[in-house]
Design a protein around this motif. Sequence first.
Motif, PDB file in Angstrom:
ATOM      1  N   UNK A  77      21.640  14.604  -1.356  1.00  6.76           N
ATOM      2  CA  UNK A  77      21.632  13.152  -1.344  1.00  6.76           C
ATOM      3  C   UNK A  77      22.236  12.536  -0.103  1.00  6.76           C
ATOM      4  N   UNK A  78      22.787  13.377   0.808  1.00  8.93           N
ATOM      5  CA  UNK A  78      23.342  12.872   2.062  1.00  8.93           C
ATOM      6  C   UNK A  78      22.727  13.630   3.232  1.00  8.93           C
ATOM      7  N   UNK A  79      22.812  13.012   4.402  1.00 12.94           N
ATOM      8  CA  UNK A  79      22.253  13.644   5.582  1.00 12.94           C
ATOM      9  C   UNK A  79      23.088  14.847   5.999  1.00 12.94           C
ATOM     10  N   UNK A  80      22.383  15.874   6.424  1.00  9.38           N
ATOM     11  CA  UNK A  80      23.058  17.024   7.027  1.00  9.38           C
ATOM     12  C   UNK A  80      23.481  16.639   8.436  1.00  9.38           C
ATOM     13  N   UNK A  81      24.725  16.938   8.801  1.00 11.20           N
ATOM     14  CA  UNK A  81      25.186  16.570  10.133  1.00 11.20           C
ATOM     15  C   UNK A  81      26.169  17.599  10.666  1.00 11.20           C
ATOM     16  N   UNK A  82      26.377  17.519  11.983  1.00 11.73           N
ATOM     17  CA  UNK A  82      27.284  18.409  12.694  1.00 11.73           C
ATOM     18  C   UNK A  82      28.640  17.745  12.854  1.00 11.73           C
ATOM     19  N   UNK A 196      12.916  12.541  14.287  1.00 12.03           N
ATOM     20  CA  UNK A 196      12.617  13.948  14.017  1.00 12.03           C
ATOM     21  C   UNK A 196      13.191  14.890  15.058  1.00 12.03           C
ATOM     22  N   UNK A 197      13.401  14.421  16.272  1.00 16.26           N
ATOM     23  CA  UNK A 197      13.819  15.304  17.364  1.00 16.26           C
ATOM     24  C   UNK A 197      15.291  15.154  17.719  1.00 16.26           C
ATOM     25  N   UNK A 198      16.056  14.548  16.840  1.00 19.12           N
ATOM     26  CA  UNK A 198      17.479  14.353  17.100  1.00 19.12           C
ATOM     27  C   UNK A 198      18.268  14.635  15.838  1.00 19.12           C
ATOM     28  N   UNK A 199      19.496  15.109  16.012  1.00 15.94           N
ATOM     29  CA  UNK A 199      20.331  15.465  14.872  1.00 15.94           C
ATOM     30  C   UNK A 199      21.584  14.599  14.841  1.00 15.94           C
ATOM     31  N   UNK A 200      21.983  14.133  13.659  1.00 17.34           N
ATOM     32  CA  UNK A 200      23.200  13.326  13.560  1.00 17.34           C
ATOM     33  C   UNK A 200      24.458  14.166  13.728  1.00 17.34           C
ATOM     34  N   UNK A 201      25.506  13.557  14.240  1.00 18.50           N
ATOM     35  CA  UNK A 201      26.778  14.245  14.369  1.00 18.50           C
ATOM     36  C   UNK A 201      27.905  13.282  14.028  1.00 18.50           C
ATOM     37  N   UNK A 212      45.940   9.139  10.594  1.00 23.26           N
ATOM     38  CA  UNK A 212      45.731   8.668  11.951  1.00 23.26           C
ATOM     39  C   UNK A 212      44.472   9.174  12.610  1.00 23.26           C
ATOM     40  N   UNK A 213      43.584   9.820  11.853  1.00 24.21           N
ATOM     41  CA  UNK A 213      42.352  10.328  12.433  1.00 24.21           C
ATOM     42  C   UNK A 213      41.352   9.192  12.641  1.00 24.21           C
ATOM     43  N   UNK A 214      40.552   9.301  13.676  1.00 21.02           N
ATOM     44  CA  UNK A 214      39.439   8.378  13.919  1.00 21.02           C
ATOM     45  C   UNK A 214      38.166   9.183  14.087  1.00 21.02           C
ATOM     46  N   UNK A 215      37.034   8.554  13.861  1.00 18.53           N
ATOM     47  CA  UNK A 215      35.783   9.272  13.990  1.00 18.53           C
ATOM     48  C   UNK A 215      34.673   8.324  14.417  1.00 18.53           C
ATOM     49  N   UNK A 216      33.634   8.909  14.963  1.00 19.00           N
ATOM     50  CA  UNK A 216      32.462   8.152  15.365  1.00 19.00           C
ATOM     51  C   UNK A 216      31.232   8.952  15.019  1.00 19.00           C
ATOM     52  N   UNK A 217      30.081   8.282  14.896  1.00 19.31           N
ATOM     53  CA  UNK A 217      28.853   8.965  14.541  1.00 19.31           C
ATOM     54  C   UNK A 217      27.776   8.647  15.569  1.00 19.31           C
ATOM     55  N   UNK A 218      26.766   9.478  15.628  1.00 19.73           N
ATOM     56  CA  UNK A 218      25.666   9.251  16.558  1.00 19.73           C
ATOM     57  C   UNK A 218      24.592  10.295  16.396  1.00 19.73           C
ATOM     58  N   UNK A 219      23.618  10.287  17.306  1.00 16.70           N
ATOM     59  CA  UNK A 219      22.515  11.236  17.290  1.00 16.70           C
ATOM     60  C   UNK A 219      22.500  12.003  18.606  1.00 16.70           C
ATOM     61  N   UNK A 220      22.138  13.267  18.558  1.00 16.57           N
ATOM     62  CA  UNK A 220      22.019  14.041  19.787  1.00 16.57           C
ATOM     63  C   UNK A 220      20.727  14.844  19.798  1.00 16.57           C
TER      64      UNK A 220
END
Length: 220
Positions: A77-82, A196-201, A212-220
């Motif tokens: 139910x969620x996207x697979x990501x790195x 189709x040609x990019x993967x989320x991270x 105190x952790x921070x995070x960001x998301x994107x596609x590569x």
Amino acid sequence: MKNFKYLILTSAFAFFLSCSTDENSDESSFETENIEVISTTIDNDSGDNQASKNTLRYGDITYQSNTDGTVTKTQPGQKTYTIINESSKKASLEIRREKGSNAIEEYVITNPTTKEFVKLINVKEQNGYYTFDMVNNLGITAENITFDGDLQQLEQRAFPCPWCIVLVIVDAAVELLTDSPLEECTAAMNALNCGDNSNPFMNFSEGGWFSGATCSVGCN
């Protein structure tokens, strides 16, 4: 919301935790008549050519280490990501076991910068895999973890790839043993349209593992 269980710490155990996170404390003080402590530092400077894949499962969530130093998370139910987390690539490790035997009491993986730690307790070897519980320095636990890999590599330190094991354990712990801001990042991750040609991270910025952790998301 993840199903967390907060441990009720006795005053004695709380005192132990405060001592174990003090960088000036003597870690060998944990040793008792029946327990010995093996301490080492693990990083990804060695063993890259023999990097192994290890899989950690918590309920329907799966984390798998990759040879490039990242971890892939999958969940129905969620996207697979790195997961990209540079702070998980170097850690100090303690193996606490009964003297004169191979019975492991616990593994303790510590962030050398923040002194935060995650313990593997109730470790049991099954037929081809391990089960254990994880608890961090805040007293938050995730129970009934399944690990497909060879935890005994941690005792071998340099061969074949102990950091591959530490990598997937720490990255899973960072997600499973804290709430914010990872909930927001997960929501943003599921809203991504990478094509189709990019993967989320998801990129965890330098900071604490559990605070105190921070995070960001994107596609590569």
